[in-house]
Design an enzyme around this catalytic site. Structure first.
Site, PDB file in Angstrom:
ATOM      1  N   ASP A 345      -6.636   1.928  11.752  1.00  9.91           N
ATOM      2  CA  ASP A 345      -7.047   0.901  10.785  1.00  9.91           C
ATOM      3  C   ASP A 345      -5.828   0.313  10.069  1.00  9.91           C
ATOM      4  O   ASP A 345      -5.922  -0.094   8.918  1.00  9.91           O
ATOM      5  CB  ASP A 345      -7.972   1.525   9.738  1.00  9.91           C
ATOM      6  CG  ASP A 345      -9.152   2.232  10.365  1.00  9.91           C
ATOM      7  OD1 ASP A 345      -9.786   1.631  11.232  1.00  9.91           O
ATOM      8  OD2 ASP A 345      -9.416   3.385   9.996  1.00  9.91           O
ATOM      9  N   SER A 370      -2.682  -2.566   6.158  1.00 18.56           N
ATOM     10  CA  SER A 370      -3.780  -1.613   6.008  1.00 18.56           C
ATOM     11  C   SER A 370      -5.059  -2.430   6.077  1.00 18.56           C
ATOM     12  O   SER A 370      -5.297  -3.274   5.225  1.00 18.56           O
ATOM     13  CB  SER A 370      -3.678  -0.888   4.672  1.00 18.56           C
ATOM     14  OG  SER A 370      -4.816  -0.099   4.481  1.00 18.56           O
ATOM     15  N   ARG A 371      -5.849  -2.192   7.113  1.00 19.40           N
ATOM     16  CA  ARG A 371      -6.989  -3.088   7.361  1.00 19.40           C
ATOM     17  C   ARG A 371      -8.204  -2.775   6.504  1.00 19.40           C
ATOM     18  O   ARG A 371      -9.014  -3.647   6.258  1.00 19.40           O
ATOM     19  CB  ARG A 371      -7.378  -3.051   8.842  1.00 19.40           C
ATOM     20  CG  ARG A 371      -6.289  -3.598   9.717  1.00 19.40           C
ATOM     21  CD  ARG A 371      -6.776  -3.879  11.123  1.00 19.40           C
ATOM     22  NE  ARG A 371      -5.617  -4.181  11.953  1.00 19.40           N
ATOM     23  CZ  ARG A 371      -5.055  -3.349  12.789  1.00 19.40           C
ATOM     24  NH1 ARG A 371      -5.542  -2.135  12.943  1.00 19.40           N
ATOM     25  NH2 ARG A 371      -4.013  -3.699  13.499  1.00 19.40           N
ATOM     26  N   VAL A 372      -8.366  -1.527   6.109  1.00 23.48           N
ATOM     27  CA  VAL A 372      -9.590  -1.201   5.358  1.00 23.48           C
ATOM     28  C   VAL A 372      -9.313  -0.608   3.986  1.00 23.48           C
ATOM     29  O   VAL A 372     -10.228  -0.340   3.234  1.00 23.48           O
ATOM     30  CB  VAL A 372     -10.497  -0.221   6.146  1.00 23.48           C
ATOM     31  CG1 VAL A 372     -10.956  -0.820   7.442  1.00 23.48           C
ATOM     32  CG2 VAL A 372      -9.783   1.092   6.395  1.00 23.48           C
TER      33      VAL A 372
END
Lengths: 511, 129
Positions: A345, A370-372
């Protein structure tokens, strides 16, 4: 006491006898037809299942292996242990179970191998529970979005690339760029913050001297009590290196499934892929790109998919993963790096150039993401770090341009100046994770321009002065800020307090 | 390009012909010729094991009984009926006897693809408290 021991002994003996008496049926049996390089080829055992444990009766006792290649005429099994004990003609039996490892609180503070056997010279580990090494990941309905912060204590990460509990955040970079340091600091921060997160450090083919030094450091920092180290060295069989991350994850899942939180550090998955490649080639599986087998993506995807934030129905536990990948000459487009980047993620990219310039942690603002984690970032840190990443990325671009010309407009000069201060501010020594209030105060002070008059090389001194003064004079406010629940808004009392204290602290360092 | 026949297929063919009543000598001679022709004579023993396993599925189990002392005919009868009870497809049991004093007592039964180690030696090895 003596009576009790005799009674227990008698009970155990009766149980052992009962176990033997029950075991009176025909057992499936095969025979080793070839052995070498940690792989045994077995004839028979037509009813063996994939990944099932086989017991090889050798002259020197039983050696275990697990079946990986189920073919029409023979089984390819990877030996767990010393393959020199196994000889052609040895009888092979099915154990009737897939590989399991001991799990539980009893493992905390211990260094074990992927089979859960102690490596630290301590007493034998008797756990009440075991978990299968290979297990299916939790489904969609069993999950919840990542929303609780997993503070690393590293300002550059917590501010720009926040990680949440249940997230998989890759740490990627060349050798000697501080990848392990980031993971270790995160583990130390869990102990400093007295968070309830259990750390599981999985060393895959790491030098045992490095692991020993790491364990010693974790003990010094008081982290070992909430840590399990699963260690494999370069001299261990490839099967052990292959199993290590799965075994560590099984140990972490125990805490996750109980509603607790665990942090997995896989150091590193490049060596894991190499061990799997070795096993696959010895098992005569066809090689693909870079000689890795076709299922090398599945090797890592099925491992990392087990890290999750569970739904409230399942206890709301979490398993966070920090896999580490080593690149060659910064090439993140190689096979294994691209695979793991696409599985995780987000990634923290460590740059050799930054490391050599003394910017440590050497985190690349442009390539990291940081995707989430956004939802998981504490309100306080989020409110001060909104434009930090963009500002820093733009600065690095402008800084490289600025080398070619001196006539820069005022806005650009200001951006470069602020960027230099931010870069200096984000430098952080190893083993010194920062708490929420320290991060908020430091970033806010620079962002508000309080350190604009401080020469760049004195920014860290000014920051230390600010933090010391804030903690000495305004401890309660800082403790409140440390909870992270409130935003640091421009006109709020805490913001004014930080700005005022920062300006006062900066005076002592202005050139 | 000629494909290599798997051991399982070769054994299946031989077992089917043997159970249908074909001459054992003829079947084995053809099999031997094939193995020599394809340079696979090293696999002969494994193919025999596969044939035995397939014959067992077809009703004839050929096994070996290993014991510390010579077994009485009653004991052999009991072992035969035990084998039949484990697999209802088996109607005919052929047992070879072997003496191995290191077993101390009890018996070890080796059947195609299966084994039963009821020897005292094995029990002592398994007995872990």
């Amino acid at each position: 006491m003596a009576d009790l021991q005799v009674a227990e002994l008698s009970k155990d003996l009766q149980a052992a006898i009962a176990g033997l008496e029950k075991n009176e049926g025909l057992q499936s049996a095969g025979v080793v037809i070839r052995v070498g390089d940690g792989v045994a080829w077995v004839h028979g055992l037509a009813d063996a299942g994939y990944s099932e444990v086989l017991q090889i009766d050798t002259k020197n006792g039983v050696v275990e292996a697990f079946a990986l290649n189920l073919m029409e005429d023979e089984i390819g099994a990877v030996i767990l242990g010393d393959d020199s004990k196994v000889a052609a003609g040895d009888t092979v039996r099915l154990k009737g179970e897939i590989l399991t490892v001991p799990v539980g609180e009893e493992l905390l503070g211990r260094v074990v191998n992927p089979l859960g056997q102690p490596l630290d010279g301590g007493p034998a580990i008797n756990t009440k529970a075991t978990n299968p090494v290979e297990r299916e990941a939790v489904g969609v309905m069993g999950r919840k979005h990542v929303h609780e912060p997993m503070m690393t204590g590293i300002m550059a990460i917590d501010a720009m690339f926040p990680i949440g509990r249940g997230q998989r955040e890759l740490i990627i970079g060349d050798r000697q760029t501080g990848k392990t340091a980031v993971a270790i600091d995160t583990m130390i921060n869990q102990a400093r913050n007295k968070s309830d997160v259990i750390n599981i450090y999985v060393a895959v083919g790491q030098k045992l001297s490095k692991v020993a030094a790491l364990v010693e450091r974790l003990k010094q920092e008081g982290v070992m009590e909430q840590t399990i180290v699963v260690a494999t060295g370069p001299s261990d069989p490839a099967s052990m290196l292959y199993l290590a991350p799965y075994a560590g994850t099984a140990m972490g899942e125990y805490f996750r499934d109980k509603g607790g939180h665990a942090l997995m550090v896989y150091d590193d998955l490049t060596k894991h892929a190499v061990a799997y490649r070795q096993m696959s080639l010895l098992l005569r599986r066809p090689p693909g790109r870079e000689a890795f087998p076709g299922d090398v993506f599945y090797l890592h995807s099925r491992l990392l998919e087990r890290s999750a934030k569970l739904s409230d129905d399942l206890g709301a536990g979490s398993l966070t993963a920090l896999p580490i990948i080593e690149t060659q000459a910064g090439d993140i487009s190689a096979y294994i790096p691209t695979n793991v980047i696409s599985i995780t993620d987000g990634q923290i990219f460590m740059e050799t150039d930054l490391f050599n310039q003394g910017i440590r942690p050497a985190i690349s603002a442009g390539l990291s993401v940081s995707r989430v984690g956004g939802d998981a970032q504490t309100k306080a840190v989020k409110s001060v770090s909104g434009h930090l990443k963009l500002g820093l990325s733009q600065f690095r671009e402008l800084a490289s341009f600025a080398q070619f010309g001196s006539d820069l407009d005022e806005a650009t000069k200001k951006q470069i100046d602020r960027g230099q201060r931010l870069t200096e501010l984000l430098k952080q020594p190893q083993y010194q994770p920062m708490s929420i209030w320290e991060q908020c105060a430091s970033i806010y002070a620079v962002d508000a321009g309080a350190f604009d008059g401080v020469p760049v090389n004195k920014i860290k001194n000014a920051q230390m002065a600010l933090l010391t003064k804030l903690w000495t004079d305004h401890k309660k406010d800082m403790q409140e800020l440390n909870k992270g629940g409130d935003k640091v808004e421009k006109d709020s009392a805490v913001a004014k307090l930080i700005e005022k204290t920062a300006k006062a602290a900066a005076k002592g360092f202005e050139g | 390009m000629a494909t290599t026949l798997s051991r399982r297929k070769l054994a299946g063919n031989a077992a089917a012909r043997l159970t249908s009543g074909e001459s054992k000598k003829a079947v084995l001679r053809e099999l031997a010729a094939y193995l020599l022709d394809t340079n696979r004579k090293k696999e002969a023993e494994l193919i025999v094991r596969d044939i035995e396993a397939m014959l067992a599925d077809a009703g004839t189990a050929i096994g070996t009984v290993i014991s510390a002392r010579t077994l009485s005919s009653d004991a052999l009868m009991a072992i035969e009926s035990f084998v039949k009870s484990q697999n209802t497809a088996i109607t005919n049991v052929v047992l070879r006897e072997r003496i191995d004093e290191t077993l101390i007592g009890g018996v070890k039964l080796e059947l195609p693809g299966h084994q039963l180690d009821a020897s005292v030696k094995a029990k002592l090895e398994q007995l872990t408290v």
